[in-house]
Design a protein around this motif. Structure first.
Motif, PDB file in Angstrom:
ATOM      1  N   GLY A 180       0.816  -1.209   0.000  1.00 20.60           N
ATOM      2  CA  GLY A 180       0.000   0.000   0.000  1.00 20.60           C
ATOM      3  C   GLY A 180       0.848   1.258   0.000  1.00 20.60           C
ATOM      4  N   GLU A 205     -17.645   0.478  -7.199  1.00 20.02           N
ATOM      5  CA  GLU A 205     -17.953   0.167  -5.800  1.00 20.02           C
ATOM      6  C   GLU A 205     -17.132  -1.017  -5.317  1.00 20.02           C
ATOM      7  N   THR A 234     -14.225  -1.975  -6.478  1.00 23.19           N
ATOM      8  CA  THR A 234     -12.842  -1.521  -6.353  1.00 23.19           C
ATOM      9  C   THR A 234     -12.650  -0.671  -5.105  1.00 23.19           C
ATOM     10  N   ARG A 235     -13.600   0.212  -4.824  1.00 20.71           N
ATOM     11  CA  ARG A 235     -13.492   1.055  -3.634  1.00 20.71           C
ATOM     12  C   ARG A 235     -13.471   0.216  -2.362  1.00 20.71           C
ATOM     13  N   ARG A 236     -14.380  -0.760  -2.268  1.00 23.68           N
ATOM     14  CA  ARG A 236     -14.453  -1.587  -1.065  1.00 23.68           C
ATOM     15  C   ARG A 236     -13.207  -2.445  -0.892  1.00 23.68           C
ATOM     16  N   ALA A 272     -10.237  -1.652  -2.025  1.00 19.30           N
ATOM     17  CA  ALA A 272      -9.128  -0.758  -1.698  1.00 19.30           C
ATOM     18  C   ALA A 272      -9.131  -0.362  -0.229  1.00 19.30           C
ATOM     19  N   GLU A 273     -10.311  -0.366   0.386  1.00 14.10           N
ATOM     20  CA  GLU A 273     -10.423   0.005   1.798  1.00 14.10           C
ATOM     21  C   GLU A 273     -10.007  -1.125   2.729  1.00 14.10           C
ATOM     22  N   MET A 274     -10.076  -2.354   2.251  1.00 13.35           N
ATOM     23  CA  MET A 274      -9.776  -3.492   3.119  1.00 13.35           C
ATOM     24  C   MET A 274      -8.280  -3.783   3.145  1.00 13.35           C
ATOM     25  N   GLU A 275      -7.889  -4.599   4.086  1.00 14.09           N
ATOM     26  CA  GLU A 275      -6.490  -4.979   4.228  1.00 14.09           C
ATOM     27  C   GLU A 275      -6.412  -6.480   4.456  1.00 14.09           C
ATOM     28  N   LYS A 312      -2.376  -4.891   0.450  1.00 12.33           N
ATOM     29  CA  LYS A 312      -3.486  -4.266  -0.252  1.00 12.33           C
ATOM     30  C   LYS A 312      -3.666  -4.961  -1.597  1.00 12.33           C
ATOM     31  N   ASN A 321      -6.356  -4.760  -5.291  1.00  9.59           N
ATOM     32  CA  ASN A 321      -7.505  -4.185  -5.983  1.00  9.59           C
ATOM     33  C   ASN A 321      -7.692  -4.865  -7.328  1.00  9.59           C
TER      34      ASN A 321
END
Length: 229
Positions: free
Chosen positions: A127, A195, A197-199, A201-204, A213, A215
């Motif tokens: 990340g 959506e 991709t956004r979700r 990208a927020e997770m780890e 990270k 995506n």
């Protein structure tokens, strides 16, 4: 979409714990979206291609028109390759070609959506603190003929050269998030993928004790907005 909707899922479960959870999630999603869904477990490299060719023949021989086709491919992989149950490799390009506008007349000009849950390399992404925005440029035209490779959507679980992750009990975050978004959200598929991709990208993901990270990557030659609901 007024015509039939067909889906084919080919999933190698061997040494891929949690993949059954992904298949269950896909089955629920396709049922919700009113797709006729066929699922095959543990295809060899040769069977990946054979099953795609059978799928193409079924579509071309169908009496009723087909509006859209989904193909889900899940296996271990490298960039441009998938590993069959037998350990041999099949080229993704060969699988994509089966349903292109030249080889599948019934899907000529119709959306063909590929979802690929597989590694594309060995790189790991820790990340970055800063990121930029992507700008998509859409070019519209109305030719008298149609290019061979239009109306396809390739959705990879990770970007080129990087690992894809899967939990041995919960399945892959990619498939679980994608099926949740496709089932519960409405709008053109490109917005739904934003959506997803956004979700993601927020997770780890914790792998080898370290945060990672990941995506998805979307490659599109769609000419029109595609709505699943």
């Amino acid at each position: 979409m007024t015509g039939d909707r067909l889906a084919l899922t080919l999933c190698v479960t061997k040494a891929r714990e949690g993949s059954e959870e992904d298949m269950d999630a896909l089955s629920r999603m396709f049922h919700h979206l009113k797709f006729e869904s066929t699922m095959k477990s543990d295809p060899t490299a040769e069977q990946f291609l054979e099953e795609l060719e059978k799928f193409q023949e079924t579509i071309d021989d169908r009496e009723e028109p087909v509006s859209c086709a989904f193909v889900v491919l899940m296996a271990h992989g490298e960039e441009g390759l998938l590993k069959g149950e037998d350990g041999r490799m099949v080229r993704l390009e060969d699988l994509f070609d089966v349903l292109n506008n030249k080889n599948c007349k019934a899907l000529r000009g119709k959306p063909k959506v590929y979802i690929i849950q597989a590694c594309r390399g060995e790189h790991r992404d820790p990340g970055e603190e800063m990121g930029g925005e992507q700008v998509a440029v859409v070019m519209k035209s109305k030719p008298q003929t149609i290019p061979t490779y239009t109306d396809s959507l390739h959705i990879f679980s990770t970007v080129e050269g990087y690992l894809s992750y899967r939990h041995d009990q919960k399945g892959s975050a990619f498939i679980q998030i994608l099926t949740d978004v496709f089932t519960n959200k409405t709008g053109p598929i490109t917005e739904l993928l934003e959506e997803v991709t956004r979700r993601m990208a927020e997770m780890e993901v914790i792998q080898e004790g370290k945060p990672r990270k990941v995506n998805p990557e979307i490659q599109s030659t769609l000419r029109k907005a595609l709505y699943l609901q």
